[in-house]
Design a protein around this motif. Structure first.
Motif, mmCIF file in Angstrom:
data_model
loop_
_atom_site.group_PDB
_atom_site.id
_atom_site.type_symbol
_atom_site.label_atom_id
_atom_site.label_comp_id
_atom_site.label_asym_id
_atom_site.label_seq_id
_atom_site.Cartn_x
_atom_site.Cartn_y
_atom_site.Cartn_z
ATOM 1 N N ASP A 36 0.840 -1.211 0.000
ATOM 2 C CA ASP A 36 0.000 0.000 0.000
ATOM 3 C C ASP A 36 0.869 1.254 0.000
ATOM 4 O O ASP A 36 0.594 2.213 -0.728
ATOM 5 C CB ASP A 36 -0.910 0.033 1.240
ATOM 6 C CG ASP A 36 -1.998 -1.025 1.148
ATOM 7 O OD1 ASP A 36 -2.224 -1.550 0.031
ATOM 8 O OD2 ASP A 36 -2.600 -1.347 2.198
ATOM 9 N N GLY A 37 1.918 1.234 0.826
ATOM 10 C CA GLY A 37 2.821 2.385 0.903
ATOM 11 C C GLY A 37 3.495 2.642 -0.433
ATOM 12 O O GLY A 37 3.636 3.798 -0.861
ATOM 13 N N ILE A 38 3.905 1.580 -1.110
ATOM 14 C CA ILE A 38 4.581 1.700 -2.412
ATOM 15 C C ILE A 38 3.637 2.325 -3.439
ATOM 16 O O ILE A 38 4.003 3.260 -4.163
ATOM 17 C CB ILE A 38 5.064 0.302 -2.894
ATOM 18 C CG1 ILE A 38 6.215 -0.190 -2.000
ATOM 19 C CG2 ILE A 38 5.467 0.320 -4.356
ATOM 20 C CD1 ILE A 38 6.546 -1.678 -2.167
ATOM 21 N N VAL A 39 2.404 1.839 -3.484
ATOM 22 C CA VAL A 39 1.434 2.331 -4.473
ATOM 23 C C VAL A 39 1.087 3.790 -4.196
ATOM 24 O O VAL A 39 1.073 4.623 -5.122
ATOM 25 C CB VAL A 39 0.162 1.447 -4.469
ATOM 26 C CG1 VAL A 39 -0.919 2.055 -5.363
ATOM 27 C CG2 VAL A 39 0.500 0.024 -4.914
ATOM 28 N N ALA B 246 3.990 6.000 -5.224
ATOM 29 C CA ALA B 246 4.153 6.077 -6.683
ATOM 30 C C ALA B 246 3.120 7.016 -7.301
ATOM 31 O O ALA B 246 3.441 7.830 -8.178
ATOM 32 C CB ALA B 246 4.043 4.679 -7.292
ATOM 33 N N LYS B 247 1.899 6.936 -6.831
ATOM 34 C CA LYS B 247 0.831 7.801 -7.370
ATOM 35 C C LYS B 247 1.111 9.265 -7.053
ATOM 36 O O LYS B 247 0.989 10.139 -7.907
ATOM 37 C CB LYS B 247 -0.512 7.404 -6.738
ATOM 38 C CG LYS B 247 -1.253 6.341 -7.537
ATOM 39 C CD LYS B 247 -2.737 6.272 -7.184
ATOM 40 C CE LYS B 247 -2.970 6.068 -5.705
ATOM 41 N NZ LYS B 247 -4.327 5.649 -5.347
ATOM 42 N N LEU C 243 3.791 -10.996 -3.254
ATOM 43 C CA LEU C 243 2.665 -10.336 -2.573
ATOM 44 C C LEU C 243 1.772 -9.534 -3.526
ATOM 45 O O LEU C 243 0.760 -8.985 -3.103
ATOM 46 C CB LEU C 243 3.191 -9.391 -1.481
ATOM 47 C CG LEU C 243 3.804 -10.047 -0.248
ATOM 48 C CD1 LEU C 243 4.498 -9.001 0.627
ATOM 49 C CD2 LEU C 243 2.743 -10.799 0.555
ATOM 50 N N GLY C 244 2.167 -9.410 -4.790
ATOM 51 C CA GLY C 244 1.300 -8.731 -5.759
ATOM 52 C C GLY C 244 1.579 -7.247 -5.951
ATOM 53 O O GLY C 244 0.683 -6.487 -6.326
ATOM 54 N N ALA C 245 2.825 -6.817 -5.759
ATOM 55 C CA ALA C 245 3.156 -5.401 -5.955
ATOM 56 C C ALA C 245 2.892 -4.967 -7.400
ATOM 57 O O ALA C 245 2.387 -3.858 -7.642
ATOM 58 C CB ALA C 245 4.619 -5.131 -5.587
ATOM 59 N N VAL C 246 3.200 -5.824 -8.353
ATOM 60 C CA VAL C 246 3.006 -5.462 -9.765
ATOM 61 C C VAL C 246 1.514 -5.333 -10.075
ATOM 62 O O VAL C 246 1.081 -4.366 -10.719
ATOM 63 C CB VAL C 246 3.709 -6.484 -10.689
ATOM 64 C CG1 VAL C 246 3.284 -6.315 -12.140
ATOM 65 C CG2 VAL C 246 5.230 -6.356 -10.549
ATOM 66 N N ASP C 247 0.725 -6.264 -9.581
ATOM 67 C CA ASP C 247 -0.726 -6.191 -9.788
ATOM 68 C C ASP C 247 -1.265 -4.862 -9.226
ATOM 69 O O ASP C 247 -2.089 -4.193 -9.859
ATOM 70 C CB ASP C 247 -1.431 -7.350 -9.073
ATOM 71 C CG ASP C 247 -0.805 -8.704 -9.382
ATOM 72 O OD1 ASP C 247 -1.510 -9.597 -9.870
ATOM 73 O OD2 ASP C 247 0.414 -8.863 -9.151
ATOM 74 N N ALA C 248 -0.798 -4.508 -8.022
ATOM 75 C CA ALA C 248 -1.322 -3.312 -7.354
ATOM 76 C C ALA C 248 -0.896 -2.038 -8.084
ATOM 77 O O ALA C 248 -1.679 -1.090 -8.204
ATOM 78 C CB ALA C 248 -0.835 -3.276 -5.903
ATOM 79 N N LEU C 249 0.328 -2.004 -8.598
ATOM 80 C CA LEU C 249 0.795 -0.824 -9.323
ATOM 81 C C LEU C 249 0.087 -0.711 -10.680
ATOM 82 O O LEU C 249 -0.329 0.378 -11.085
ATOM 83 C CB LEU C 249 2.313 -0.877 -9.506
ATOM 84 C CG LEU C 249 3.116 -0.597 -8.228
ATOM 85 C CD1 LEU C 249 4.559 -1.101 -8.357
ATOM 86 C CD2 LEU C 249 3.108 0.896 -7.888
#
Ligand code: AMP
Ligand code: GLY
Length: 422
Positions: free
Chosen positions: A52-55, A58-59, A76-82
């Motif tokens: 969540d923090g990464i997304v 980035a936004k 954990l799905g960082a790419v999916d979330a981004l």
């Protein structure tokens, strides 16, 4: 353009230095980065697992492209979330990262699609595993199912060691839930080779091969580590072996992931063993290897960011990926005591003349100084026309770098030299 690299080790430092060669790249944020990466990127104190923090970061900060380097955020799905917020990424989605995230998944995939690997059995309860080990061929290899910081593999030379490994994984849960399922597999012998490959799911382009040195001590003695050094190319990986791997392992793996509805886009890492019965897969990783990246990327002649964007946009087939003809050697300097307890907080001095090819892994900034903060502190890479020259040059650079309590292996590349031809 503003880029973001998730991760904070030597591998990420090598990726960042290479990305900076592209004139379109204005700024790179490293999440979290480290005290050495700070010289090449803007470090942001957000952990690599804080999706969540990464997304959100980035936004808010206009990140136009993201590279997710470590296994944890990928699984954990960082790419999916981004991607869900419209940020293009380099790295597989979670449904493909499982190729590293679950050994049971990867073993079953190889069996289903006839990809050569060690024979194996999967167990979900300790009694059955222990009973199987009463008669299994010894030595044998016990692997925890999930990510276990590279420590979830036990090579058992005796039946009792094998049973102890099962008990500690399945009953004592030393790797937590990763020990709910274990793989017991055939012990393989032969030289090991790491091959990283760019793939967009349609095309697969292997990078130059490499050799890791996992044990902490000279002559491959002592405990397993995250990697104490690397050389590239790996002299055991001849053109014939490469062709066989492409036909029997690399393309079948890409196709298998497509057939499973789990298209893999990013860097797929093949950990191979060249056995007398041909090359076999020891492990897949869903990402660049560390410290393989620190020898592979310095040999990449083509522009990394261009290749990464081509992977994201599925244009790899029409994008040149060229490597230099030379050889590279990376020597990891660690804190004495690693991979067990070690002291930290010592100032690191790196002469400007060698800083270009120093990739920092375990360092932080304190009172205006860069100080050691991890087991593996940094990797020093040299590129030369021959393997012996690359090894010698890497060690010459190592001698110019100082921090208290430094430890490194003195034989990185020695095993490769045994198979090396001018
Ligand atoms: P992994 O974490 O899967 O990379 O395994 C760590 C190391 O254990 C590998 O680099 C190999 O040296 C060794 N290893 C893993 N599987 C086997 C096997 N089936 N036979 C022999 N050695 C193995
Ligand atoms: N060097 C092995 C790995 O990155 O997992």
């Amino acid at each position: 353009m503003k880029l973001m690299v998730v991760g904070g080790g030597g591998r990420e430092h090598a990726i960042i230095k290479k990305l900076k060669e592209n004139p379109q790249v204005e700024e790179i944020f490293a999440l979290p980065g480290n005290g050495g990466i700070a010289a090449d990127a803007t470090c942001v104190n957000i952990g690599a697992k804080d999706i969540d923090g990464i997304v959100t970061f980035a936004k808010k900060n206009g990140v136009a492209y993201a590279v997710v380097a470590p296994d944890d955020p990928l699984v954990l799905g960082a790419v999916d979330a981004l991607e869900a917020v419209g940020i293009p990424c380099f790295g597989p989605r979670a449904n493909a990262a499982i190729i590293e995230g679950s050994k049971v998944f990867s073993k079953n995939l190889m069996k289903k699609y006839g990809i050569p690997t060690a024979t194996y059995e999967v167990f979900d309860n300790a009694d059955a595993a222990l009973a199987y080990l009463d008669t299994a061929p010894i030595p044998t290899v016990i692997k925890a199912d999930g990510l276990a910081l590279g420590k979830g593999v036990i090579i058992a030379m005796t039946r009792e060691d094998a049973k102890d490994a099962v008990r500690s994984m399945m009953l004592d849960k030393v790797f937590g839930k990763s020990g709910d399922h274990v793989v017991v597999e055939e012990f393989l012998e032969g030289p090991e080779v790491s091959v990283l490959a760019f793939t967009d799911g349609k095309t697969l382009v292997p990078m130059v091969s490499s050799m890791d040195h996992k044990r902490v001590g000279d002559n491959d003695t002592g405990l397993n580590t995250g990697g104490m050094g690397t050389v590239a190319p790996n002299p055991y990986y001849t053109a014939d072996v490469a062709a066989e791997c492409m036909e029997k392992i690399f393309l079948p793996t890409m196709n298998a992931m497509n057939a499973e509805g789990r298209t893999f886009k990013g860097c797929l890492y093949f950990g191979l063993m060249l056995t007398k019965n041909g090359p076999k897969v020891i492990e897949y990783n869903c990402r660049f290897g560390d410290p393989e990246t620190q020898v592979v990327l310095p040999l990449l002649e083509s522009d990394l960011f261009t290749i990464m964007q081509a992977v994201t946009e599925e244009r790899l087939a029409s994008t040149p990926v060229k490597f230099k003809d030379g050889h590279a050697c990376c020597v990891v300097m660690a804190s004495n005591g690693y991979p067990q307890a070690y002291e930290k907080g010592y100032e690191i001095t790196i002469p400007a003349a060698v800083a270009d090819t120093v990739y920092v892994a375990g360092a932080t900034r304190k009172d205006g100084k860069t100080v050691t903060s991890g087991g593996r502190v940094l990797g020093v890479t040299a590129v030369a026309d021959s393997l012996p020259a690359a090894i010698e040059s890497a060690y010459r650079k190592v001698e110019t770098i100082h921090f208290e309590n430094a430890y490194y292996r003195h034989d990185i590349g020695a095993r490769a030299m045994a198979a090396y031809k001018e």
